[in-house]
Design an enzyme around this catalytic site. Structure first.
Site, PDB file in Angstrom:
ATOM      1  N   GLU A   1       0.866  -1.148   0.027  1.00  0.00           N
ATOM      2  CA  GLU A   1       0.186  -0.125  -0.145  1.00  0.00           C
ATOM      3  C   GLU A   1       1.023   1.353   0.150  1.00  0.00           C
ATOM      4  O   GLU A   1       1.879   1.373   0.628  1.00  0.00           O
ATOM      5  CB  GLU A   1      -0.943  -0.125   1.186  1.00  0.00           C
ATOM      6  CG  GLU A   1      -1.672   1.141   1.775  1.00  0.00           C
ATOM      7  CD  GLU A   1      -2.755   1.945   0.722  1.00  0.00           C
ATOM      8  OE1 GLU A   1      -2.477   3.035   0.256  1.00  0.00           O
ATOM      9  OE2 GLU A   1      -3.237   0.819   0.021  1.00  0.00           O
TER      10      GLU A   1
ATOM     11  N   TYR B   1     -27.916   7.277   7.683  1.00  0.00           N
ATOM     12  CA  TYR B   1     -28.152   6.175   8.378  1.00  0.00           C
ATOM     13  C   TYR B   1     -27.048   5.881   9.740  1.00  0.00           C
ATOM     14  O   TYR B   1     -26.345   6.611   9.625  1.00  0.00           O
ATOM     15  CB  TYR B   1     -27.819   4.817   7.389  1.00  0.00           C
ATOM     16  CG  TYR B   1     -26.669   4.868   6.640  1.00  0.00           C
ATOM     17  CD1 TYR B   1     -25.338   4.422   7.280  1.00  0.00           C
ATOM     18  CD2 TYR B   1     -26.559   5.288   5.297  1.00  0.00           C
ATOM     19  CE1 TYR B   1     -24.264   4.552   6.493  1.00  0.00           C
ATOM     20  CE2 TYR B   1     -25.507   5.177   4.519  1.00  0.00           C
ATOM     21  CZ  TYR B   1     -24.300   4.669   5.131  1.00  0.00           C
ATOM     22  OH  TYR B   1     -23.153   4.827   4.355  1.00  0.00           O
TER      23      TYR B   1
ATOM     24  N   ASP C   1     -12.814  -1.211  -7.113  1.00  0.00           N
ATOM     25  CA  ASP C   1     -12.785  -0.057  -7.834  1.00  0.00           C
ATOM     26  C   ASP C   1     -11.979  -0.114  -9.285  1.00  0.00           C
ATOM     27  O   ASP C   1     -12.008   0.517 -10.247  1.00  0.00           O
ATOM     28  CB  ASP C   1     -12.776   1.255  -6.972  1.00  0.00           C
ATOM     29  CG  ASP C   1     -14.006   1.427  -6.305  1.00  0.00           C
ATOM     30  OD1 ASP C   1     -14.906   0.839  -6.462  1.00  0.00           O
ATOM     31  OD2 ASP C   1     -13.848   2.446  -5.664  1.00  0.00           O
TER      32      ASP C   1
END
Length: 390
Positions: free
Chosen positions: A33, A217, A294
């Site tokens: 990462e 929410y 993605d």
């Protein structure tokens, strides 16, 4: 190189889940990462039954559920009038209908749960703060070159789970660019006790109005309410942390109901995120390299399926690779299984953009249809999404 090692570029939700799935399938996993620290990106995440079933199959659902909320219902609201268009109970009835729980969770809590599981898995190594600069095929698979590390990392395959602006996808498909949707998502989280009690209930609400919508929410075990406001926007600045001016936001909600304005006025700070997605790709990978999440199929958030589809990818990828000696063939099988489904979800999410933001007579016709249709029927319409099993 250790036998059966898979490298994953990107330690977001998709990359972390893929690492856990592959380790469970018997692989050694090298997770890399570029960020030095894994920090919160965005705010809330909705995980429908298709995603939670996957988390259960990996043995990590209970860890994730500790900070999640199971909404007791969902409601679609007329944003201007503040009246209910349709809705349905969630919780046990929805779990019984679709074979898995529907939960909402703060993205930071979801990432923290996945990261804790990764750190507790000896077969996974996590390297932070080193960007993937290039990769090349070698006789034993793939060699990854990381910024600041002289020796290349070698593995049998590379999974590009590095998001919308994927470096892996750019190398595979240099002609592909994300598509700007001419909209922005404004995100904020507020304490539940700072809102009127009816607006802090454990319910997922979708507020619809001409040109814009609002979602609310509960997250953080019900202690906070996540807000997402989607508006027209021509600013293409990419990122999760662009400061948004409340005055800019509120111009899109003039004439909306008192409850909607109470939600919009509650946050001290909004973050604005320009919305991009991808056209469905005819091919994802090549040789010992493929894409996930993605990087392969970024989609608008209008069906709340971005994270869920990445989680599905992870489970199918691990299953395709399990026990398979021919790694490139296994990756092509994974892609063949995933491409049609993710493309369908991408197209459906784009379609909801138009439906959510109708104005004039078309909006009134949509609202009449919603009032006449039960919330259970709305959920049933998406059984093809929520009822999916690997």
């Amino acid at each position: 190189m250790a036998a059966r090692r898979i490298a994953i570029a990107g330690a977001g939700i998709g990359g972390l889940t893929a690492a856990l799935a592959l380790a469970r399938a018997g692989f050694e996993v090298a997770l890399v990462e570029r960020a030095r620290v894994l920090e919160e990106a965005g705010a809330g995440v909705q995980l429908a039954a298709n995603a939670t079933r996957c988390l259960k199959s990996l043995g990590i659902y209970e860890r994730v559920a500790e900070r999640a909320v199971v909404p007791r219902g969902f409601e679609v609201m007329d944003g201007r009038r503040g009246t209910r268009l349709t809705g349905a109970p969630m919780g046990d009835p929805a779990e019984a209908a679709f074979g898995g729980p529907f939960i909402v969770i703060h993205r930071a809590d979801l990432q923290a749960a996945l990261l804790a599981a990764v750190r507790a898995t000896p077969a996974i190594s996590l390297t932070l703060g080193h960007a993937l600069t290039r990769f090349e095929t070698v006789p034993e698979g793939i060699a990854l070159h990381l910024a600041g590390i002289e020796e290349p990392l070698r593995a049998q395959a590379l999974i590009g789970a590095d998001g919308l602006r994927s470096a892996v996808r750019l190398a595979l498909h240099p002609e592909v660019r994300p598509s700007f949707r001419h909209r922005a998502a404004w995100r904020a989280t507020v304490r539940a006790d700072a809102l009127p009690a009816p607006l802090a209930e454990p319910v997922t609400r979708l507020w619809l109005g001409p040109g814009a919508h609002l979602v609310s929410y509960p997250v953080q075990a019900g202690e906070a309410i996540n807000l997402v406001a989607v508006t027209p926007d021509e600013r293409e600045v990419h990122g999760w942390s662009e400061e948004g001016l409340p005055g800019d936001l509120l111009t899109h909600y003039r004439g909306w109901s008192r409850d909607a304005h109470a939600l919009l006025a509650a946050p001290d700070r909004w973050l604005r995120w320009a919305l991009f997605d991808l056209d469905p790709l005819p091919e994802w990978g090549d040789g010992p390299v493929t894409l996930l999440g993605d990087a392969a199929h970024a989609m608008p958030p209008f069906l709340a399926q971005g994270a869920a589809q990445a989680i599905e990818d992870a489970v199918v990828l691990a299953d395709a690779l399990s026990g398979e000696a021919d790694i490139p063939a296994a990756l092509r099988r994974y892609e063949a299984l995933r491409r049609p489904r993710t493309a369908r979800v991408q197209r459906a999410a784009r379609g909801m953009d138009r439906i959510y933001h109708l104005a004039g007579p078309a909006r009134m016709a949509r609202d009449l249809v919603m009032r006449a249709r039960s919330g259970e029927a709305v959920l049933e319409r998406y059984r093809w999404i929520y009822g999916w099993r690997p």
